[in-house]
Scaffold this active site. Structure first.
Site, PDB file in Angstrom:
ATOM      1  N   ASP A  53       0.849  -1.193   0.000  1.00 43.31           N
ATOM      2  CA  ASP A  53       0.000   0.000   0.000  1.00 43.31           C
ATOM      3  C   ASP A  53       0.885   1.242   0.000  1.00 43.31           C
ATOM      4  OD1 ASP A  53       0.673  -0.860   2.735  1.00 43.31           O
ATOM      5  OD2 ASP A  53      -0.423   0.931   3.360  1.00 43.31           O
ATOM      6  N   GLU A  82       0.097  -0.925   5.726  1.00 47.31           N
ATOM      7  CA  GLU A  82       1.103  -0.351   6.637  1.00 47.31           C
ATOM      8  C   GLU A  82       0.884   1.136   6.848  1.00 47.31           C
ATOM      9  OE1 GLU A  82       4.627   1.689   8.032  1.00 47.31           O
ATOM     10  OE2 GLU A  82       3.725   1.953   6.082  1.00 47.31           O
TER      11      GLU A  82
HETATM   12 ZN   LIG Z   1       6.640   2.159   4.251  1.00 48.31          ZN
END
Ligand SMILES: [Zn+2]
Length: 462
Positions: free
Chosen positions: A88, A152
């Protein structure tokens, strides 16, 4: 180091770039409420599918954990080493970019695009290190698993979901921060405090607003004053002679003044370079006559220039992680209610429970209602197998001395038992992470892949 693997990676640099390009084209910003049945939205799910398809093509076993995360196995068997990267990204509005953020472009020896450095490029560097070892038939005693997370950047539940099915391997690193190695991450103590400020008919402070996020030193703060005059406020500011901030006062009407303070923003984990506009404004407001004791109390607890919790009594330090940091980062006064938030990062020699209890007591004694929830620090011993091995790999490949770094921020492995952060950012390199023109220099890209390959061989090889 293994010259054969170094050469193989050098020979496959164009393939590495092409694979990174295939991942960069997915605008994988996590969606908060996707309606397509994926946990984080279609774009990041497509990116994971693409990464796993590519790894399948290299003859590696892959697994998709409901699009929360995926895994790639170098060979059969229980993995000894896990490498944790994420697919992501943070948003990249095209404004200001030299080339489109979701179209990988190579120029000046660098590849540009969102995710080239954080963290798609590093994921590809690891994948090709694994592929090289496999295709060259370099023998391993134990398996290696690449774990690809999908949330994340938003602190999502991707790794919690992964751990419902699989444990982290006993050795773990993430290529999602800095070289040489980060093995110490301070604990965090975010807090919110509230008190009532009487709204009298006489001169009073009607409104305060400062800060947009809890983890930044605020650059601007403003207050609406009723029944004071602007000169009075500016004179109070002048007498305090606060360095690094500027005040302006403008009249809204006969009795209303807008007092604004401009400072310098900074990340709350590294507040030294910032100039906190909010604490400067509070210092001035505290000097004005009137019935606003909670504002004075807040200013006493968080005086301008104190980023270490000295005034409120939280200051502490230890040798491995350095000093505690304390930043009053957000504040609002509206309808007689004063609310404020502080960002605090504490050394590894303290526990979250201890720091939470202490800070809660301090704020309650000063008359505030408090909510405060500490996050434990993260620490992997400097003389552990993984830290020592990764440092020696780094030294062999760079010729630079390896060293352990302590940080105030949290990396992807903060909540794991045993993880450390290892690259991809070499010291002194500006990759524009999360910014405009995010990039990865091709020589660093190759070198990091060679380093990751060697790390695998030394930790898991025969
Ligand atoms: Zn990162």
């Amino acid at each position: 180091m293994n010259e054969q693997l170094n050469q193989w990676l050098q020979d496959h640099l164009d393939d590495m770039i092409a694979t990174t390009a295939a991942l960069v084209k997915h605008n994988g910003v996590v969606e908060t409420a996707p309606t397509d049945g994926t946990p984080y939205g279609k774009a990041v799910a497509d990116c994971l599918d693409e990464a796993l398809r590519i790894a399948d093509g290299f003859g590696m076993k892959t697994k998709n954990f409901g699009h929360y995360a995926g895994t790639v196995e170098l060979q059969d068997g229980t993995p000894k080493l896990g490498i944790l990267a994420h697919l992501d990204v943070v948003p990249a509005p095209a404004d200001g970019w030299t080339s489109p953020p979701f179209e990988l472009t190579v120029r000046n020896g660098k590849m540009y695009g969102r995710g080239t450095a954080d963290d798609k490029g590093p994921a590809v560097a690891v994948l090709y290190a694994m592929r090289g070892i496999k295709e060259l038939g370099l023998p391993l005693k134990s398996n290696v698993r690449l774990i690809l997370g999908c949330a994340e950047e938003v602190g999502g539940d991707d790794m919690e979901q992964y751990q419902k099915h699989e444990a982290f391997p006993p050795l773990l690193f993430t290529p999602d921060a800095d070289f040489p190695i980060i093995n110490i991450e301070k604990g965090r103590l975010p807090s919110a405090m509230t008190a009532a400020v009487p709204q009298t008919t006489g001169a009073h402070i009607a409104h305060i607003l400062s800060g947009t996020v809890i983890n930044a030193v605020p650059a601007v703060a403003e207050a609406t004053l009723i029944g004071y005059n602007g000169n009075e406020a500016l004179q109070a500011a002048g007498e305090l002679s606060l360095e690094g901030v500027q005040f302006t006062a403008c009249s809204k009407d006969d009795s209303t003044i807008l007092l604004t303070c401009h400072g310098v923003p900074a990340h709350a984990a590294f507040p030294e370079g910032g100039r906190n506009a909010l604490t400067a404004l509070l210092a001035v407001l505290a000097k004005l006559p009137g019935d606003h004791e909670p504002i004075r109390a807040l200013s006493r607890l968080f005086p301008y220039g104190d980023n270490e919790g000295i005034a409120n009594g939280m200051a502490t330090a230890d040798e491995v992680s350095g000093k505690l940091t304390m930043v009053l980062s957000m504040c609002e006064l509206a309808n007689g209610t004063l609310t404020a938030k502080a960002d605090c990062r504490f050394p590894v020699s303290h526990t979250a429970a201890e720091m939470t209890a202490k800070f809660t007591g301090i704020l309650q004694n000063a008359g505030f209602a408090v909510s405060c929830n500490g996050v434990e620090p993260h620490y992997v011993e400097s003389d552990s197998e993984i830290v020592q091995t990764l440092l020696s790999v780094y030294e062999d490949h760079t010729g630079e001395p390896g060293r352990c770094i302590a940080i105030g921020g949290g990396t992807y492995v903060h909540d794991t038992e045993n993880g450390v952060a290892f690259g991809p950012n070499f010291e002194g390199e500006e990759l524009c992470l999360h910014g405009i023109d995010e990039n990865m220099p091709l020589d660093s890209f190759l070198k990091s892949a060679q380093i990751y390959g060697d790390a695998i061989l030394r930790l898991c090889g025969e």
